[in-house]
Design an enzyme around this catalytic site. Structure first.
Site, PDB file in Angstrom:
ATOM      1  N   HIS A  31       3.660  -1.135 -12.513  1.00 17.91           N
ATOM      2  CA  HIS A  31       3.199  -0.087 -13.132  1.00 17.91           C
ATOM      3  C   HIS A  31       4.435   0.281 -14.445  1.00 17.91           C
ATOM      4  O   HIS A  31       5.210  -0.888 -14.435  1.00 17.91           O
ATOM      5  CB  HIS A  31       3.445   1.178 -12.102  1.00 17.91           C
ATOM      6  CG  HIS A  31       4.684   1.231 -11.358  1.00 17.91           C
ATOM      7  ND1 HIS A  31       5.939   1.422 -11.716  1.00 17.91           N
ATOM      8  CD2 HIS A  31       4.739   0.866  -9.937  1.00 17.91           C
ATOM      9  CE1 HIS A  31       6.699   1.307 -10.825  1.00 17.91           C
ATOM     10  NE2 HIS A  31       6.326   0.946  -9.749  1.00 17.91           N
ATOM     11  N   HIS A  34       8.217  -1.083 -13.652  1.00 18.54           N
ATOM     12  CA  HIS A  34       8.094  -2.569 -13.868  1.00 18.54           C
ATOM     13  C   HIS A  34       8.429  -2.741 -15.418  1.00 18.54           C
ATOM     14  O   HIS A  34       8.917  -3.831 -15.849  1.00 18.54           O
ATOM     15  CB  HIS A  34       7.208  -3.214 -13.128  1.00 18.54           C
ATOM     16  CG  HIS A  34       7.097  -3.239 -11.770  1.00 18.54           C
ATOM     17  ND1 HIS A  34       6.203  -2.417 -11.200  1.00 18.54           N
ATOM     18  CD2 HIS A  34       7.884  -3.649 -10.778  1.00 18.54           C
ATOM     19  CE1 HIS A  34       6.396  -2.404  -9.776  1.00 18.54           C
ATOM     20  NE2 HIS A  34       7.526  -3.047  -9.571  1.00 18.54           N
ATOM     21  N   GLN A  58      10.554  -7.521   4.868  1.00 16.90           N
ATOM     22  CA  GLN A  58      11.011  -6.057   4.529  1.00 16.90           C
ATOM     23  C   GLN A  58      10.099  -5.069   4.950  1.00 16.90           C
ATOM     24  O   GLN A  58      10.451  -3.738   4.495  1.00 16.90           O
ATOM     25  CB  GLN A  58      11.450  -5.952   2.878  1.00 16.90           C
ATOM     26  CG  GLN A  58      10.434  -5.766   2.215  1.00 16.90           C
ATOM     27  CD  GLN A  58      10.930  -5.830   0.653  1.00 16.90           C
ATOM     28  OE1 GLN A  58      11.371  -7.168   0.210  1.00 16.90           O
ATOM     29  NE2 GLN A  58      10.944  -4.720  -0.271  1.00 16.90           N
ATOM     30  N   GLY A 145      15.223  -1.358 -10.807  1.00 15.69           N
ATOM     31  CA  GLY A 145      14.999  -0.089 -10.712  1.00 15.69           C
ATOM     32  C   GLY A 145      15.803   0.669 -10.199  1.00 15.69           C
ATOM     33  O   GLY A 145      16.204   0.796  -9.079  1.00 15.69           O
ATOM     34  N   ARG A 185       3.634   3.086  -4.459  1.00 17.01           N
ATOM     35  CA  ARG A 185       2.912   3.805  -3.398  1.00 17.01           C
ATOM     36  C   ARG A 185       2.173   4.850  -3.990  1.00 17.01           C
ATOM     37  O   ARG A 185       1.438   5.587  -3.134  1.00 17.01           O
ATOM     38  CB  ARG A 185       4.109   3.955  -2.332  1.00 17.01           C
ATOM     39  CG  ARG A 185       4.503   2.836  -1.438  1.00 17.01           C
ATOM     40  CD  ARG A 185       5.237   2.904  -0.509  1.00 17.01           C
ATOM     41  NE  ARG A 185       5.408   1.540   0.259  1.00 17.01           N
ATOM     42  CZ  ARG A 185       6.598   0.868   0.294  1.00 17.01           C
ATOM     43  NH1 ARG A 185       7.452   1.033  -0.514  1.00 17.01           N
ATOM     44  NH2 ARG A 185       6.559  -0.273   1.142  1.00 17.01           N
TER      45      ARG A 185
HETATM   46  O1  PAF Z   1      11.765  -3.485  -5.397  1.00 19.51           O
HETATM   47  C1  PAF Z   1      10.969  -4.462  -4.758  1.00 19.51           C
HETATM   48  O2  PAF Z   1       9.923  -4.390  -5.384  1.00 19.51           O
HETATM   49  C2  PAF Z   1      11.321  -5.324  -3.545  1.00 19.51           C
HETATM   50  O3  PAF Z   1      12.257  -4.713  -2.699  1.00 19.51           O
HETATM   51  C3  PAF Z   1      12.056  -6.954  -4.110  1.00 19.51           C
HETATM   52  C4  PAF Z   1      13.444  -6.558  -5.010  1.00 19.51           C
HETATM   53  C5  PAF Z   1      10.942  -7.411  -5.248  1.00 19.51           C
HETATM   54  C6  PAF Z   1      12.344  -7.589  -2.914  1.00 19.51           C
HETATM   55  O4  PAF Z   1      11.205  -8.020  -2.332  1.00 19.51           O
END
Ligand code: PAF
Length: 274
Positions: A31, A34, A58, A145, A185
Site C-alpha cells: 500500500h 510501502h 511471526q 515504517g 490489515r
Molecule cells: O513489517 C513487516 O511487513 C514484517 O514484519 C517484516 C519486517 C517484513 C518481517 O516479516
C-alpha cells in the site's frame, strides 16, 4: 525489474549489483506506506531490492496467517512502478528449508512488552526472518515504517547488539486523509469498522494536543479513545526507545486496539513540555 524466487537465483542476481543496495522487506499486500519506503530507498541507494514473504514464524496459532492478503501480481506492479531492481519472493521452503528454525533471535525485554505482550513469540519471528533476509539480500540500507514502531526499534537494537553491517532508516507513517494509518490489515475492515478504527488516530492526536498544553498526554489520549466497537489493548506513553516516558522532551505515544476481529496499531511522536 528482475523477479527471483529461490535463494540461489537471489545470490546470483544480488552479486551482479554493484554500488549501494537498499532493501525493503515486506509481506506483500503493498500500500502507500510501502510505496513511501520504496521511494525513500530509491532516493538513498544505487539499487533497490524488495522482498515479499508472509513469514509464518511471526503469526500466532490464532492469528491471520491463513487469511493474510496475498496479492503478488499487484505487488509486482507496485514494485516496478517504484523503480525496484530486484524482487525476492521466496516460498516458505526456501526461507525455512529445514522447517521451523531451532535457533531464533531473542528480542530481549523490549520484545516482551506492548505487541510482544499481546502476541507471544511475535518479535522472535520478526527478528529471525529479518536477520535471515538481511543475510540473503546483504543490504547497505534497510527501510522500515514507523507505523510498526516497536518493530523498527527492535530491528535497530538487533543491528546494534549483533553488529550487523546495515543502516536502518525509519520512514514516517503514511495516513489516509481522515487519519487512519495505512496498513495491509485495513482491508479486513467492514465499513462500520473502518469508521470505528478512526478512534486510534483521533486518540493519538488528542494526546499530542494535550502534551502541547503541558497536560498528561497519555490520560488525554485514553479519554479521547472512543470504546464503541473498538476494544483498547494498550495506550501508553514512552520515551523514543520504548522506555519510561521523560518529564520533558521527545516521547512516543502508542496504541493498539481490536476493531471487530482485526487488531490495529498506531503511534505518534510527542514533544513533552514540563
Ligand atoms: O513489517 C513487516 O511487513 C514484517 O514484519 C517484516 C519486517 C517484513 C518481517 O516479516
Amino acid at each position: 525489474m528482475k523477479v527471483v524466487h529461490t535463494r540461489e537465483e537471489l545470490a546470483q542476481a544480488r552479486s551482479a549489483l554493484t554500488g549501494s543496495v537498499g532493501v525493503v522487506l515486506t509481506m506483500g499486500a503493498l500500500h502507500e506506506g510501502h510505496e513511501a519506503l520504496l521511494r525513500a530507498a530509491r532516493a538513498r541507494a544505487d539499487h533497490l531490492v524488495a522482498t515479499i514473504f508472509v513469514n509464518p514464524l511471526q503469526f500466532g496459532p490464532n492469528e491471520d496467517f491463513g487469511r493474510y492478503p496475498r496479492t503478488l501480481e499487484k505487488d509486482l506492479a507496485v514494485c516496478a512502478a517504484a523503480g525496484v531492481d530486484l524482487v525476492f519472493a521466496p516460498s516458505r521452503a526456501d526461507i525455512y528449508p529445514d522447517g521451523e528454525p531451532m535457533v531464533r533471535v531473542n528480542p530481549g525485554p523490549l520484545g516482551e512488552i506492548l505487541e510482544g505482550a499481546s502476541r507471544p513469540g511475535f518479535f522472535h519471528g520478526v527478528l529471525t526472518v529479518v536477520l535471515k533476509l538481511f543475510q540473503l539480500t546483504r543490504p547497505d540500507f534497510s527501510f522500515f515504517g514507523e507505523k510498526d514502531y516497536q518493530q523498527v526499534t527492535l530491528v535497530r537494537r538487533m543491528v546494534r547488539d549483533l553488529d550487523l553491517p546495515v543502516t536502518i532508516v525509519a520512514v514516517p507513517t503514511v495516513r489516509e486523509p481522515d487519519g487512519l494509518a495505512r496498513s495491509s490489515r485495513n482491508r479486513y475492515l467492514a465499513p462500520a469498522e473502518r469508521v470505528a478504527a478512526l478512534t486510534l488516530s483521533a486518540a493519538l492526536r488528542a494526546g499530542v494536543a494535550a502534551a502541547g498544553r503541558g497536560e498528561d498526554a497519555e490520560a488525554a489520549a485514553r479519554a479521547a479513545f472512543d470504546g464503541g466497537t473498538a476494544k483498547l489493548d494498550y495506550l501508553v506513553l514512552t520515551d523514543p526507545d520504548l522506555g519510561p516516558p521523560p518529564a520533558k522532551g521527545p516521547g512516543r505515544l502508542l496504541v493498539a486496539a481490536w476493531v471487530g476481529s482485526t487488531r490495529l496499531i498506531d503511534n505518534v511522536p510527542v514533544e513533552l513540555v514540563a
